[in-house]
Write an enzyme that holds these catalytic residues in place. Structure first.
Site, PDB file in Angstrom:
ATOM      1  N   CYS A 262       0.804  -1.228   0.000  1.00 16.63           N
ATOM      2  CA  CYS A 262       0.000   0.000   0.000  1.00 16.63           C
ATOM      3  C   CYS A 262       0.834   1.274   0.000  1.00 16.63           C
ATOM      4  O   CYS A 262       0.764   2.054  -0.948  1.00 16.63           O
ATOM      5  CB  CYS A 262      -0.943  -0.014   1.192  1.00 16.63           C
ATOM      6  SG  CYS A 262      -1.909  -1.519   1.263  1.00 16.63           S
TER       7      CYS A 262
HETATM    8  C1  UGA Z   1      -1.398   0.245   5.601  1.00 13.88           C
HETATM    9  C2  UGA Z   1      -2.221   1.157   6.527  1.00 13.88           C
HETATM   10  O1  UGA Z   1      -1.688   1.117   7.846  1.00 13.88           O
HETATM   11  C3  UGA Z   1      -3.704   0.734   6.546  1.00 13.88           C
HETATM   12  O2  UGA Z   1      -4.456   1.661   7.316  1.00 13.88           O
HETATM   13  C4  UGA Z   1      -4.223   0.734   5.100  1.00 13.88           C
HETATM   14  O3  UGA Z   1      -5.561   0.336   5.021  1.00 13.88           O
HETATM   15  C5  UGA Z   1      -3.387  -0.220   4.274  1.00 13.88           C
HETATM   16  O4  UGA Z   1      -2.004   0.224   4.307  1.00 13.88           O
HETATM   17  C6  UGA Z   1      -3.912  -0.185   2.856  1.00 13.88           C
HETATM   18  O5  UGA Z   1      -3.822   0.871   2.210  1.00 13.88           O
HETATM   19  O6  UGA Z   1      -4.516  -1.163   2.419  1.00 13.88           O
HETATM   20  P1  UGA Z   1      -0.263  -2.170   5.827  1.00 13.88           P
HETATM   21  O7  UGA Z   1       0.444  -1.824   4.551  1.00 13.88           O
HETATM   22  O8  UGA Z   1      -0.919  -3.487   5.936  1.00 13.88           O
HETATM   23  O9  UGA Z   1      -1.390  -1.053   6.156  1.00 13.88           O
HETATM   24  O10 UGA Z   1       0.815  -2.128   6.994  1.00 13.88           O
HETATM   25  P2  UGA Z   1       1.273  -1.106   8.129  1.00 13.88           P
HETATM   26  O11 UGA Z   1       1.066  -1.744   9.431  1.00 13.88           O
HETATM   27  O12 UGA Z   1       0.723   0.234   7.917  1.00 13.88           O
HETATM   28  O13 UGA Z   1       2.846  -1.066   7.861  1.00 13.88           O
HETATM   29  C7  UGA Z   1       3.405  -0.517   6.664  1.00 13.88           C
HETATM   30  C8  UGA Z   1       4.910  -0.523   6.755  1.00 13.88           C
HETATM   31  O14 UGA Z   1       5.374   0.438   7.701  1.00 13.88           O
HETATM   32  C9  UGA Z   1       5.517  -1.856   7.214  1.00 13.88           C
HETATM   33  O15 UGA Z   1       6.671  -2.137   6.452  1.00 13.88           O
HETATM   34  C10 UGA Z   1       5.853  -1.619   8.674  1.00 13.88           C
HETATM   35  O16 UGA Z   1       6.893  -2.431   9.149  1.00 13.88           O
HETATM   36  C11 UGA Z   1       6.282  -0.149   8.621  1.00 13.88           C
HETATM   37  N1  UGA Z   1       6.164   0.552   9.933  1.00 13.88           N
HETATM   38  C12 UGA Z   1       4.947   0.708  10.527  1.00 13.88           C
HETATM   39  C13 UGA Z   1       7.300   1.081  10.527  1.00 13.88           C
HETATM   40  O17 UGA Z   1       8.438   0.973   9.994  1.00 13.88           O
HETATM   41  N2  UGA Z   1       7.164   1.779  11.705  1.00 13.88           N
HETATM   42  C14 UGA Z   1       5.977   1.955  12.317  1.00 13.88           C
HETATM   43  O18 UGA Z   1       5.929   2.609  13.387  1.00 13.88           O
HETATM   44  C15 UGA Z   1       4.828   1.396  11.717  1.00 13.88           C
END
Ligand code: UGA
Length: 417
Positions: A262
């Site tokens: 995403c």
């Molecule tokens: C993301 C959004 O959080 C959702 O709200 C949205 O619906 C979704 O995209 C989408 O558009 O379908 P997702 O991609 O599943 O969800 O995962 P996240 O938990 O947001 O993590 C994204 C990335 O950021 C991962 O690589 C994670 O490791 C990283 N991350 C997350 C960090 O490096 N630090 C953080 O504090 C949080």
């Protein structure tokens, strides 16, 4: 209600399963026969926490098929089709186009039907692309003869069921009252705020939300890279900042950067769209630049320990883009492994769920068991799976991209702490 879901990927299947659990009758439609067979057996075709259990529990209220003509048996259709990136950074709407054609042809034979778009689509797409296809193929008028709503999803992979059942808000973009009423009814048991907007606002809320979350991460990574040079612990900085309600602690975990299906795709698409309108999204362009460099920091740190990593045994823990998923799309492990291969390191990797997916793009590296990884000259932690917490890191050289407290028993260095 009788509901059809077009596209049984993680958004479609989680949405369908949760709606079935709310006592609706659900038909999932997907072109992939294997997926359809698996859903009909009550087995989730993807790894998503709690999904298999919920699917099995609601087996009698959810069926899957490859045949879109089943839409006619339902009152509402959710479009949950993928919008992947094209090479030119635009998004590919071909799945959505075909879905809208199929729905349009069925609406032609019905009195009233509601089409709800959950796929992530750029502002203006519902109005200028989807509605014209629906109208052309049905010979009917949106808002008068059938309803349309843009209802973006905010589901995190690995926590998608929890996010569906306990949303922070529900955004509903619709421009006719009958559809508004139907959606109010559909979501009546959810206690969160419901935000009613037009189509384009709903589309933009989704993009702006993802872009803002990615900005938070790149911001804390930039601060973290600087903190590391000052010998300051970035996580304490994030905690101290997070108590401020205007800032909020979530998404301030520094590390190897953001990946997944995403954030990378959405931010690039938004930048590309803005360029066409002669608007440069300067903050977001730099958010992407910081993120492109971040995973390589871990190899830079490794090279402080071994000036040449040629021929060194490097163990890698974690390949998925984050824990609790087998998804490796835009995983930060990909640029790290590429760099290690370039530097001619001997690479052993382990991931509890993502190895099969990773083998498709890197067949040439060693896929190992978890204990074998510990017998390496250095270990890189790229995903914080819970099972990595139980390992005995004593005496091992660990470079951590995810802040795994337990790994601190080893000869330990964090990427930006
Ligand atoms: C993301 C959004 O959080 C959702 O709200 C949205 O619906 C979704 O995209 C989408 O558009 O379908 P997702 O991609 O599943 O969800 O995962 P996240 O938990 O947001 O993590 C994204 C990335 O950021 C991962 O690589 C994670 O490791 C990283 N991350 C997350 C960090 O490096 N630090 C953080 O504090 C949080």
């Amino acid at each position: 209600m009788n509901i059809s879901i077009l596209g049984a990927g993680y958004v479609g299947l989680v949405t369908g399963t949760c709606l079935a659990n709310m006592n609706h009758d659900v038909i999932c439609i997907d072109v992939n026969k294997k997926k359809v067979e698996s859903i009909n057996k009550g087995i989730a075709p993807i790894y998503e926490i709690g999904l298999s259990e919920l699917l099995a529990k609601n087996k009698n209220r959810i069926i899957a098929t490859t045949n879109p003509s089943n839409i006619k048996k339902t009152d509402i259709t959710f479009i949950c089709l993928g919008t992947p990136s094209k090479k030119n950074r635009n998004i590919d709407l071909s799945n959505i186009k075909q879905g809208a054609i199929d729905i349009g042809k069925i609406i032609k034979q019905k009195d009233w039907h509601v089409v709800i778009i959950k796929s992530t689509i750029l502002p203006g797409t519902t109005k200028d692309f989807i509605i014209p296809i629906l109208e052309k193929n049905s010979g009917k008028k949106a808002g008068r003869d059938f309803g349309v709503a843009m209802n973006p999803e905010f589901l995190k992979e690995g926590k998608a069921i929890q996010d569906f059942l306990n949303p922070d808000r529900i955004v509903i973009g619709t421009e006719d009252d009958k559809t508004k009423k139907i959606l109010k009814k559909l979501y009546e048991n959810f206690r969160c705020p419901k935000v009613f907007t037009g189509f384009s606002e709903a589309e933009m809320i989704k993009y702006a939300s993802n872009a803002f979350l990615a900005t938070k991460i790149s911001f804390i990574n930039e601060i973290g890279n600087f903190c590391k040079k000052l010998d300051i612990d970035t996580y304490k900085i994030a905690d101290g900042m997070g108590y401020d309600k205007r800032i909020e602690r979530a998404f301030l975990n520094s590390g190897i950067g953001w990946g997944g299906s995403c954030f990378p795709k959405d931010i690039k698409a938004l930048i590309t769209m803005a360029n066409k309108y002669d608007e440069k999204l300067k903050i977001l362009e730099n958010v992407v630049k910081v993120n492109d460099l971040q995973p390589l920091k871990i190899v830079e740190i490794l090279k402080k320990h071994f000036p040449s990593i040629k021929g060194k045994n490097i163990g890698v823990l974690g390949l998925s883009f984050k824990k609790d998923t087998d998804d490796i799309r835009e995983s930060r492990a990909i640029p790290v492994i590429k760099k290690l291969l370039q530097e001619k390191a001997i690479i052993k990797v382990y991931d509890p769920k993502a190895m099969d997916n990773f083998k498709k793009i890197f067949p040439q590296i060693n896929y190992s068991n978890i204990n074998n990884i510990l017998n390496s000259d250095a270990i890189l932690i790229l995903t914080d799976w819970d099972e990595f917490r139980k390992l005995n890191y004593k005496g091992k050289l660990i470079i951590d991209g995810r802040r795994l407290e337990e790994a601190k028993q080893g000869i330990y260095e964090g990427i930006c702490w």
